[in-house]
Each structure stands twice: as C-alpha cells, then as structure tokens.
Write a protein that holds these residues in place. Structure first.
Motif, PDB file in Angstrom:
ATOM      1  N   UNK A  41      -2.337   2.144   9.139  1.00 41.57           N
ATOM      2  CA  UNK A  41      -2.295   2.749   7.806  1.00 41.57           C
ATOM      3  C   UNK A  41      -2.229   1.666   6.724  1.00 41.57           C
ATOM      4  N   UNK A  42      -1.383   0.658   6.943  1.00 42.59           N
ATOM      5  CA  UNK A  42      -1.252  -0.423   5.976  1.00 42.59           C
ATOM      6  C   UNK A  42      -2.576  -1.178   5.843  1.00 42.59           C
ATOM      7  N   UNK A  43      -3.202  -1.470   6.959  1.00 44.40           N
ATOM      8  CA  UNK A  43      -4.484  -2.181   6.954  1.00 44.40           C
ATOM      9  C   UNK A  43      -5.549  -1.377   6.211  1.00 44.40           C
ATOM     10  N   UNK A  44      -5.569  -0.084   6.445  1.00 41.19           N
ATOM     11  CA  UNK A  44      -6.531   0.794   5.776  1.00 41.19           C
ATOM     12  C   UNK A  44      -6.311   0.809   4.262  1.00 41.19           C
ATOM     13  N   UNK A  45      -5.051   0.889   3.851  1.00 44.80           N
ATOM     14  CA  UNK A  45      -4.736   0.897   2.421  1.00 44.80           C
ATOM     15  C   UNK A  45      -5.097  -0.430   1.757  1.00 44.80           C
ATOM     16  N   UNK A  46      -4.824  -1.549   2.435  1.00 38.83           N
ATOM     17  CA  UNK A  46      -5.180  -2.856   1.883  1.00 38.83           C
ATOM     18  C   UNK A  46      -6.688  -3.010   1.740  1.00 38.83           C
ATOM     19  N   UNK A  47      -7.428  -2.564   2.751  1.00 38.77           N
ATOM     20  CA  UNK A  47      -8.891  -2.633   2.700  1.00 38.77           C
ATOM     21  C   UNK A  47      -9.427  -1.788   1.554  1.00 38.77           C
ATOM     22  N   UNK A  48      -8.887  -0.597   1.415  1.00 37.62           N
ATOM     23  CA  UNK A  48      -9.300   0.298   0.346  1.00 37.62           C
ATOM     24  C   UNK A  48      -8.974  -0.302  -1.023  1.00 37.62           C
ATOM     25  N   UNK A  73      -1.928   0.660  -3.716  1.00 37.01           N
ATOM     26  CA  UNK A  73      -0.766  -0.227  -3.696  1.00 37.01           C
ATOM     27  C   UNK A  73       0.547   0.529  -3.874  1.00 37.01           C
ATOM     28  N   UNK A  74       0.517   1.636  -4.588  1.00 42.46           N
ATOM     29  CA  UNK A  74       1.714   2.473  -4.716  1.00 42.46           C
ATOM     30  C   UNK A  74       2.084   3.047  -3.348  1.00 42.46           C
ATOM     31  N   UNK A  75       1.087   3.479  -2.616  1.00 46.56           N
ATOM     32  CA  UNK A  75       1.336   3.995  -1.261  1.00 46.56           C
ATOM     33  C   UNK A  75       1.879   2.890  -0.364  1.00 46.56           C
ATOM     34  N   UNK A  76       1.320   1.687  -0.498  1.00 50.04           N
ATOM     35  CA  UNK A  76       1.815   0.550   0.285  1.00 50.04           C
ATOM     36  C   UNK A  76       3.266   0.250  -0.052  1.00 50.04           C
ATOM     37  N   UNK A  77       3.599   0.343  -1.329  1.00 52.03           N
ATOM     38  CA  UNK A  77       4.964   0.029  -1.738  1.00 52.03           C
ATOM     39  C   UNK A  77       5.946   1.051  -1.188  1.00 52.03           C
ATOM     40  N   UNK A  78       5.491   2.264  -0.957  1.00 52.79           N
ATOM     41  CA  UNK A  78       6.365   3.273  -0.348  1.00 52.79           C
ATOM     42  C   UNK A  78       6.549   3.002   1.145  1.00 52.79           C
ATOM     43  N   UNK A  79       5.506   2.433   1.788  1.00 51.46           N
ATOM     44  CA  UNK A  79       5.618   2.079   3.197  1.00 51.46           C
ATOM     45  C   UNK A  79       6.532   0.872   3.392  1.00 51.46           C
ATOM     46  N   UNK A 115       3.650  -6.805  -2.864  1.00 53.11           N
ATOM     47  CA  UNK A 115       3.055  -5.542  -3.288  1.00 53.11           C
ATOM     48  C   UNK A 115       3.439  -5.227  -4.729  1.00 53.11           C
ATOM     49  N   UNK A 116       4.700  -5.460  -5.078  1.00 57.59           N
ATOM     50  CA  UNK A 116       5.154  -5.219  -6.451  1.00 57.59           C
ATOM     51  C   UNK A 116       4.442  -6.143  -7.440  1.00 57.59           C
ATOM     52  N   UNK A 117       4.251  -7.382  -7.041  1.00 59.75           N
ATOM     53  CA  UNK A 117       3.554  -8.334  -7.900  1.00 59.75           C
ATOM     54  C   UNK A 117       2.111  -7.902  -8.130  1.00 59.75           C
ATOM     55  N   UNK A 118       1.442  -7.478  -7.071  1.00 58.53           N
ATOM     56  CA  UNK A 118       0.054  -7.019  -7.195  1.00 58.53           C
ATOM     57  C   UNK A 118      -0.012  -5.760  -8.053  1.00 58.53           C
ATOM     58  N   UNK A 119       0.956  -4.867  -7.891  1.00 58.03           N
ATOM     59  CA  UNK A 119       0.995  -3.671  -8.735  1.00 58.03           C
ATOM     60  C   UNK A 119       1.114  -4.066 -10.208  1.00 58.03           C
ATOM     61  N   UNK A 120       1.971  -5.028 -10.499  1.00 53.74           N
ATOM     62  CA  UNK A 120       2.115  -5.497 -11.876  1.00 53.74           C
ATOM     63  C   UNK A 120       0.798  -6.007 -12.439  1.00 53.74           C
ATOM     64  N   UNK A 121       0.092  -6.801 -11.656  1.00 54.73           N
ATOM     65  CA  UNK A 121      -1.203  -7.328 -12.090  1.00 54.73           C
ATOM     66  C   UNK A 121      -2.208  -6.207 -12.345  1.00 54.73           C
ATOM     67  N   UNK A 122      -2.227  -5.227 -11.445  1.00 56.66           N
ATOM     68  CA  UNK A 122      -3.171  -4.115 -11.593  1.00 56.66           C
ATOM     69  C   UNK A 122      -2.836  -3.245 -12.796  1.00 56.66           C
TER      70      UNK A 122
END
Length: 73
Positions: A4-11, A28-34, A41-48
C-alpha cells in the motif's frame, strides 16, 4: 515497505511529475496516516501545500517537522 505504501508513493510521484499537487497531497496525506511519525512525509506535504498555494496547511506541516527536529536534537 508495504504494498500500500509503495503504491501511494508511486501514485504521488506520478502526480507530482504532472503538476497535480492536490492529488499528490491526497496520496501523502494517506501515507502520513499509515506512518504518522515519518517526518519526511510531513516535509513533503509542506512542500506540496506550498506548491498548491495552501500556505496555512504548509505552515502546519512544516511546524510539525521543525518540532520533531527540535525534540530529537
């Protein structure tokens, strides 16, 4: 890494390449919940959030990142 994590990162990477910031944020929000303690993940969310013009949300995500670094030294 879980499937699931790999799929979300690829997406998320695909969405970022295409400039679809809101979709990448969703992934990335879904990843942060996982993995709520994954600071990268939080840093990437900030950038996005910055790229999508969501400054208040970016501030929140980046403050969580800085708090983590302050606490861990």
């Amino acid at each position: 890494m879980s499937a699931k994590k790999k799929s979300l990162l690829t997406s998320a990477e695909r969405h970022m390449k295409n400039g679809k910031w809101k979709r990448a944020i969703s992934d990335y929000t879904k990843l942060s919940k996982l993995e709520p303690d994954n600071i990268h993940t939080q840093l990437k969310l900030g950038e996005l959030y910055i790229k999508s013009g969501q400054i208040a949300a970016a501030k929140h995500a980046l403050l969580r990142t800085s708090s983590h670094y302050e606490e861990s030294g």
